[in-house]
Scaffold this active site. Structure first.
Site, PDB file in Angstrom:
ATOM      1  N   GLU A 198       0.824  -1.211   0.000  1.00 23.43           N
ATOM      2  CA  GLU A 198       0.000   0.000   0.000  1.00 23.43           C
ATOM      3  C   GLU A 198       0.856   1.259   0.000  1.00 23.43           C
ATOM      4  O   GLU A 198       0.583   2.240   0.698  1.00 23.43           O
ATOM      5  CB  GLU A 198      -0.968  -0.008   1.192  1.00 23.43           C
ATOM      6  CG  GLU A 198      -1.866  -1.229   1.260  1.00 23.43           C
ATOM      7  CD  GLU A 198      -2.899  -1.326   0.138  1.00 23.43           C
ATOM      8  OE1 GLU A 198      -3.031  -0.380  -0.646  1.00 23.43           O
ATOM      9  OE2 GLU A 198      -3.574  -2.367   0.062  1.00 23.43           O
TER      10      GLU A 198
ATOM     11  N   CYS B 186     -11.825  -0.481 -16.954  1.00 20.64           N
ATOM     12  CA  CYS B 186     -11.077   0.029 -18.103  1.00 20.64           C
ATOM     13  C   CYS B 186     -11.477   1.490 -18.308  1.00 20.64           C
ATOM     14  O   CYS B 186     -12.428   1.982 -17.706  1.00 20.64           O
ATOM     15  CB  CYS B 186     -11.371  -0.797 -19.352  1.00 20.64           C
ATOM     16  SG  CYS B 186     -13.059  -0.563 -19.991  1.00 20.64           S
TER      17      CYS B 186
END
Length: 197
Positions: free
Chosen positions: A90, A184
């Site tokens: 992270e 996308c």
């Protein structure tokens, strides 16, 4: 010379799984590693959690104002074995100065650093840690995942219930009300009404 690596991808691209696999690979060869994550990442408490269900306790967490190199130096000194690699999960949540310390750990301390994280938030804006990693890392590697339509996912969309949201704070760790979906560009633009952040 040791290097700083940034391995990034959209949500659910296997970043934490890849980190845990890298740690396993080192340890399988009797090399010792340290695993770290920013303290702001409350998911899993002090553990690194893969969505595949693999979990491992981080060796340390980093607070927003802590100096990464100093914390690493203390952990390294306390280890009974030489440290072969620092793995950071992270990494998008790190401060820019903490990323600079990752570069110092690699170059000045001679310990490879593998940082994993996402590039952008749900508004398509770069996280400060990711932006700095893109600027200074020796090596960049994209970890890929797919959108619901089957195309390569590059954006992270935030959902609250069944609705997508495109404003709000940059950080909202997984919870009951907030979820994320990798999309996308085409699906992201469709859901956002053509907007980009």
């Amino acid at each position: 010379m040791a290097k700083l690596y940034f391995r990034y991808g959209a949500m659910n691209s296997g970043k934490s799984t890849a980190l845990l696999q890298a740690a396993y690979n080192y340890e399988e060869r009797d090399q010792h590693v340290l695993l770290a994550k920013p303290g702001i990442d409350s998911k899993g408490g002090g553990s690194i959690v893969s969505r595949l269900g693999v979990t491992r306790e981080a060796d340390f967490t980093i607070g927003p104002d802590e100096r990464m190199r100093e914390v690493f130096a203390r952990r390294r000194a306390a280890s009974a074995h030489p440290i072969a690699c620092l793995l950071v999960d992270e990494a998008q949540f790190l401060a820019e100065g903490q990323v600079d310390d990752l570069l110092r750990i690699a170059v000045l301390d001679g310990v490879p650093v593998l940082a994993y994280g996402i590039r952008t938030d749900f508004r398509t804006k770069a996280f400060p840690g990711s932006r700095r990693l893109l600027e200074v890392a020796h090596s960049l590697e994209e970890l890929k995942t797919i959108c619901r339509c089957g195309r390569k996912a590059v954006f992270n969309a935030r959902r609250v219930g069944e609705s997508y949201v495109f404003d709000g704070g940059q950080v909202a760790i997984d919870g009951l009300e907030v979820a994320y979906e990798s999309l996308c560009a085409q699906c992201y633009l469709r859901e956002s009404g053509g907007g980009l952040g």
